[in-house]
Motif scaffolding. Structure first.
Motif, PDB file in Angstrom:
ATOM      1  N   GLU A 253     -49.899  22.814  10.095  1.00  0.00           N
ATOM      2  CA  GLU A 253     -49.806  22.594   8.649  1.00  0.00           C
ATOM      3  C   GLU A 253     -50.239  21.160   8.346  1.00  0.00           C
ATOM      4  O   GLU A 253     -50.203  20.305   9.238  1.00  0.00           O
ATOM      5  CB  GLU A 253     -48.349  22.780   8.197  1.00  0.00           C
ATOM      6  CG  GLU A 253     -47.804  24.191   8.385  1.00  0.00           C
ATOM      7  CD  GLU A 253     -48.568  25.209   7.545  1.00  0.00           C
ATOM      8  OE1 GLU A 253     -48.895  24.917   6.382  1.00  0.00           O
ATOM      9  OE2 GLU A 253     -48.848  26.302   8.065  1.00  0.00           O
ATOM     10  N   LYS A 269     -44.376  22.234  15.827  1.00  0.00           N
ATOM     11  CA  LYS A 269     -44.003  23.487  15.142  1.00  0.00           C
ATOM     12  C   LYS A 269     -44.932  24.623  15.566  1.00  0.00           C
ATOM     13  O   LYS A 269     -44.497  25.756  15.720  1.00  0.00           O
ATOM     14  CB  LYS A 269     -44.081  23.300  13.623  1.00  0.00           C
ATOM     15  CG  LYS A 269     -42.943  22.486  13.060  1.00  0.00           C
ATOM     16  CD  LYS A 269     -43.057  22.460  11.533  1.00  0.00           C
ATOM     17  CE  LYS A 269     -42.440  21.225  10.950  1.00  0.00           C
ATOM     18  NZ  LYS A 269     -42.860  20.965   9.584  1.00  0.00           N
ATOM     19  N   ALA A 273     -43.936  28.044  17.538  1.00  0.00           N
ATOM     20  CA  ALA A 273     -44.170  29.326  16.845  1.00  0.00           C
ATOM     21  C   ALA A 273     -45.045  30.270  17.670  1.00  0.00           C
ATOM     22  O   ALA A 273     -45.294  31.400  17.260  1.00  0.00           O
ATOM     23  CB  ALA A 273     -44.822  29.061  15.487  1.00  0.00           C
ATOM     24  N   THR A 317     -46.251  32.583  12.183  1.00  0.00           N
ATOM     25  CA  THR A 317     -45.949  31.852  10.940  1.00  0.00           C
ATOM     26  C   THR A 317     -46.573  32.619   9.778  1.00  0.00           C
ATOM     27  O   THR A 317     -47.428  33.478   9.990  1.00  0.00           O
ATOM     28  CB  THR A 317     -46.564  30.430  10.949  1.00  0.00           C
ATOM     29  OG1 THR A 317     -47.988  30.549  11.088  1.00  0.00           O
ATOM     30  CG2 THR A 317     -46.022  29.578  12.072  1.00  0.00           C
ATOM     31  N   TRP A 318     -46.166  32.283   8.557  1.00  0.00           N
ATOM     32  CA  TRP A 318     -46.773  32.942   7.390  1.00  0.00           C
ATOM     33  C   TRP A 318     -48.273  32.717   7.390  1.00  0.00           C
ATOM     34  O   TRP A 318     -49.049  33.570   7.012  1.00  0.00           O
ATOM     35  CB  TRP A 318     -46.171  32.378   6.096  1.00  0.00           C
ATOM     36  CG  TRP A 318     -44.886  33.052   5.733  1.00  0.00           C
ATOM     37  CD1 TRP A 318     -43.902  33.439   6.594  1.00  0.00           C
ATOM     38  CD2 TRP A 318     -44.465  33.431   4.423  1.00  0.00           C
ATOM     39  NE1 TRP A 318     -42.888  34.020   5.905  1.00  0.00           N
ATOM     40  CE2 TRP A 318     -43.195  34.028   4.569  1.00  0.00           C
ATOM     41  CE3 TRP A 318     -45.016  33.303   3.145  1.00  0.00           C
ATOM     42  CZ2 TRP A 318     -42.478  34.519   3.480  1.00  0.00           C
ATOM     43  CZ3 TRP A 318     -44.296  33.776   2.065  1.00  0.00           C
ATOM     44  CH2 TRP A 318     -43.049  34.386   2.229  1.00  0.00           C
TER      45      TRP A 318
END
Ligand code: NAD
Length: 484
Positions: A253, A269, A273, A317-318
């Motif tokens: 991100e 992250k 994930a 993740t989304w």
């Protein structure tokens, strides 16, 4: 010169293993270029420290040879070479015994004034722990920075143990774990492309990206490193560090700032994930290979070590659910090529009649070697009257386009060593990242070992084992051809 020179503060850089291959091929030539650009202050010293019994003149001769061998003739200025070599000092120190440490202390205390102190561990991994302990024991680690080469451990527990040893002597804010892929211009350009442009970010997700391929292919075999490599294999040597770092930068991100801990938080992250793979799932999502002739080079006729691995990684993740990241790396392949390819989804509906083949999807190709650069492959109309034929057109953002100017592509190490002196950890791996990467890798290796299977044989100069091709074709996709 088009780039800005940011001068650094006075420093002493101690290179443990200063006489070794990495030091001669990368560190010394890289530092020469920084000196030639006027970035090194007058007081800066480069102190070789290794087992080899040399004096200062001997080490200067070695450094001179490294410059002759690895700096292009048109960048070698005799005056700069002499100024550069005058910075070199040498201390003989076999870290296996305690004799050389005092000489190193005397050398460091002879500095002309306050300075940043950097210890670069350019030695085999078995010496990382003993050197860190030696520095600590002799009171040299206080306030100093530590640079550690790969590999950090052989698995999660050994990495954690080494990180504990390091942590007992150096605060994490002073530890620089190098992954030289992060120092490559193009890798940083991937970050610029994603976060300095509004164009790509809305498309950078599972709705628009079909899949990502990350390839690090080498044409050479294990050569003289055979017995060493045989204890590691492609997964430990390449995937755990380089390929997963590239995956992180591609998938992370936007950090709130381009600042060390903000960037590393986002990479962590991603690693956390990654969908865990173990047992049958690990076997189904991976393909291992070993090239014909490997066992001889490894001097191990029964070797089950993989010289090639392909993996399907999924990020839960989304942003990325539904977009696989395929990783592949190996030795003795068709070409030497490292690239990240982001393949976008096809157009939802085809309006052009009578095309011979379906339109190719757009792809963003981030090429790390050879010819660092970024290309966006788009479909355009073939010029000319009569009909409406399409062709793939590369929008080329290659740095090669600058050829002919005085611009030179800096080597990754050149930038990273000076980042250490500047105290910028952004492009270095934090402890928790390294351990999270092992946490994903370890169960996959365990599944291979439990299966008892040997890696599939492949021909030198090929695209790798059939199993890797099959892994993608089962999903209706294909690896990009390994063209040099
Ligand atoms: P090398 O074998 O060429 O050099 C090793 C150095 O360590 C020599 O200077 C040697 O004198 C010194 N040394 C060995 N035993 C010692 C002892 N007991 N006390 C003090 N010094 C001792 O190794 P290299 O290829 O330069 O690799 C160094 C590190 O860098 C390794 O961790 C390697 O994994 C990593 N690395 C190397 C490269 C590369 O291109 N060579 C690339 C990436 C990472």
């Amino acid at each position: 010169m088009s780039h800005r020179i940011i001068p650094v503060d006075p420093f002493d850089l101690v290179i443990f293993g200063g006489t070794g291959d990495l030091s001669r091929r990368k560190l010394i030539p890289g530092l020469y270029h920084r000196d030639a650009d006027g970035q090194l202050p007058e007081e800066a010293r480069i102190i070789g420290c290794a087992r080899t019994d040399l004096d200062r003149e001997g080490f200067r001769a070695l450094a001179r040879q490294a410059v002759m061998d690895h700096v292009a003739a048109d960048h070698r200025d005799p005056q700069v070479v002499e100024r550069f070599l005058a910075r070199f000092e040498y201390v003989t120190n076999d870290v296996a015994d305690d004799a050389g440490w005092d000489a190193l202390r005397v050398m460091l205390e002879a500095a002309s004034g306050p300075r940043i102190r950097v210890f670069y561990l350019s030695v085999g991994p078995s010496l990382f722990g003993p050197i860190v302990e030696g520095l600590h024991r002799h009171g040299l680690s206080q306030g100093a920075r530590l640079v550690v080469e790969k590999p950090i451990g052989h698995d999660g527990p050994s990495a954690a143990a080494l990180n504990d040893t390091i942590g007992a002597a150096f605060d994490e804010s002073r530890v620089y774990r190098i992954d030289h892929y992060l120092g490559k211009e193009t890798v940083q350009n991937l970050v610029a492309l994603r976060f300095a442009n509004a164009l790509f970010e809305p498309l950078w997700n599972a709705r628009h990206v079909d899949h990502v391929q990350i390839t690090v292919a080498e044409s050479l075999g294990v050569e003289q490193r055979g017995p060493y490599y045989d204890r590691a294999g492609a997964m430990r040597d390449m995937v755990q560090n380089h390929l997963l770092q590239l995956l992180c930068l591609t998938a992370m991100e936007p950090p709130h700032h381009f600042e060390a801990n903000a960037v590393r938080d986002e990479k962590l992250k991603v690693l956390r994930a990654l969908k865990p793979l173990s047992g049958h799932e690990a076997l189904a999502a991976s393909a291992r290979g070993q090239y014909h002739g490997y066992a001889d080079e490894a001097q191990n006729p029964d070797s089950r070590t993989e010289s090639f691995v392909a993996l399907k990684a999924e990020i839960g993740t989304w942003r990325w659910a539904g977009t696989p990241f395929y990783l592949r790396t190996g030795k003795k392949l068709r070409a030497r090529l490292s690239e990240i390819v982001v393949t976008f989804r096809r157009t939802p509906h085809q309006i052009f009649p009578d095309l011979d083949a379906p339109l190719a999807p757009n792809a963003l190709i981030i090429r790390l070697q050879p010819d660092e650069g970024i290309t966006l492959s788009i479909t355009t109309k073939d010029p000319g009257p009569g009909g409406f034929r399409m062709r793939e057109t590369p929008l080329d953002m290659s740095f090669g386009a600058r050829a002919g100017t005085a611009w030179r592509m800096p080597d990754a190490y050149e930038r990273l060593v000076l980042d250490v002196v500047r105290g910028n950890q952004t492009l270095f791996m934090r402890r928790d990242e390294v351990e999270a990467a092992w946490a994903w890798v370890d169960p996959i290796i365990a599944a291979w070992e439990a299966s008892g299977a040997t890696p599939e044989a492949y021909d030198p100069g090929s695209d790798g084992p059939y199993g890797a091709l099959d892994m993608l074709s089962r999903e209706g996709r294909r690896w990009r051809v390994l063209t040099p």
